[in-house]
Enzyme design. Sequence first.
Site, PDB file in Angstrom:
ATOM      1  N   HIS A 293       0.745  -1.311   0.192  1.00 43.86           N
ATOM      2  CA  HIS A 293       0.010  -0.094  -0.067  1.00 43.86           C
ATOM      3  C   HIS A 293       0.776   1.260   0.071  1.00 43.86           C
ATOM      4  O   HIS A 293       2.079   1.300   0.522  1.00 43.86           O
ATOM      5  CB  HIS A 293      -0.928   0.217   1.244  1.00 43.86           C
ATOM      6  CG  HIS A 293      -2.120   1.052   1.098  1.00 43.86           C
ATOM      7  ND1 HIS A 293      -1.930   2.364   1.520  1.00 43.86           N
ATOM      8  CD2 HIS A 293      -3.351   0.754   0.692  1.00 43.86           C
ATOM      9  CE1 HIS A 293      -2.879   3.039   1.363  1.00 43.86           C
ATOM     10  NE2 HIS A 293      -3.920   2.052   0.799  1.00 43.86           N
TER      11      HIS A 293
ATOM     12  N   GLU B 127      -8.028  -4.556  -0.387  1.00 41.61           N
ATOM     13  CA  GLU B 127      -8.614  -5.165  -1.701  1.00 41.61           C
ATOM     14  C   GLU B 127      -8.617  -6.875  -1.555  1.00 41.61           C
ATOM     15  O   GLU B 127      -9.306  -7.504  -1.925  1.00 41.61           O
ATOM     16  CB  GLU B 127      -7.494  -5.194  -2.826  1.00 41.61           C
ATOM     17  CG  GLU B 127      -7.199  -3.766  -3.280  1.00 41.61           C
ATOM     18  CD  GLU B 127      -8.575  -2.830  -3.795  1.00 41.61           C
ATOM     19  OE1 GLU B 127      -9.568  -3.504  -3.863  1.00 41.61           O
ATOM     20  OE2 GLU B 127      -8.229  -2.033  -4.717  1.00 41.61           O
TER      21      GLU B 127
END
Length: 378
Positions: free
Chosen positions: A257, A315
């Site tokens: 991320h 996700e």
Amino acid sequence: MSKNNGFSPGLEGIVAAETELSHVDGLKGELIIAGFPLARLAANATFEETTFLLWNGRLPTQTELDKFKQELADYRPLPPVTLNLLHEAAKANSTPMDALRMAAATLDLGNSDAAHHTTAKIIVARVATIVANYHCLQQGKAPIAPNPSLGHAANFLYMLTGDVPSNARVRGLETYLNTVVDHGLNASTFAARVIVATQSDLVSAIAGAIGALKGPLHGGAPGPALDTVFEIGSAERAEAVLQAKLDAGERLMGFGHRVYKVRDPRAEVLGAAAEKMFRADGDMALYELAKSVEETAVRLLAIHKPGRNLQTNVEFYTALLLHGLGLDTDIFTPTFAVGRTAGWLAHCFEQIEYGRLIRPQSRYTGTLDRAWMPLEER
Ligand code: COA
């Protein structure tokens, strides 16, 4: 932060708004929503409670919540013009995000003079109906009318399938919608704030935000993370398949991320929600497989990119949870929009209150003092 003589590409490090809506700390792995640590709010609140909280700065009383739920339920059915547009979009095979962007732009037809909060309720209620109705149309089925006796999350699932969902599934979706409802000054939220800062209207802001969310760098594609789990198929294959991907220079989807340098707190919340839902009403074998893929991926990434701390992101468990709820991959991002719409609108209210036009500057890098050349001489 001033970089490169006042220029910060992508506005990285620039604080462009003050907000009481959410706080993202990428180093601590912390997400606060209107004062609540994400885990506390997401797993307990209904989506209507979270929306009320973001719009009013406090949780509703029972009477306020009942009224708010009723109003949202009343606004759910789509006007004929919006439904007609969805029929045309389905004929043209538009993607669900394109259909949502086009349909959302029709939402103030006949209501353009309504007060902001009324328009906001119409938008939140009908964005869910648009996504679900369009999904039916794309499958060649008639849209399913909203069920006014169900809450927002339960009704969304109902409009997708025609079945009243189990409590476990409804809780799973409530938790998902609460988890993605707001996330600092992300690209779509910024787009919405820029639009209302010009004293434009809420529907324009939401249509713009949907456009921003559509891009793969933002709304993302949890689909590929799920594809990897299916490709692996059984836990003992995880290491070989993932290692082969890394050896081929591929990225493991659902890991890493830009902001979070520790585990994404949303992955934590969605992972717990997925476990609860799969245990009560789902395919536990798939959940166990995903857990084992996750453990293997994090272990291999630590060896492959030492010091990078590549952890599970939002996700991975979004994919698992939404799949477990029976949603098709192509409506993962529109379902994200169903949740984020409440956050976009809360930011619009803040921006309207703040009342300052957002107007950054650009630095001119072109030439100066060009000679004019008449058309016939070019
Ligand atoms: N799998 C394998 N390697 C990864 C990786 C992943 N998921 N994520 C990052 N890396 C590696 C990069 O190759 C890079 O290595 P290098 O410096 O040797 O070239 C290093 O880790 C840092 O990556 P970088 O691209 O600078 O990080 P970023 O902050 O720009 O990227 C993401 C963040 C999310 C784009 C990235 O982690 C990624 O592509 N993840 C997979 C896609 C995904 O899950 N997206 C959803 C995000 S919510």
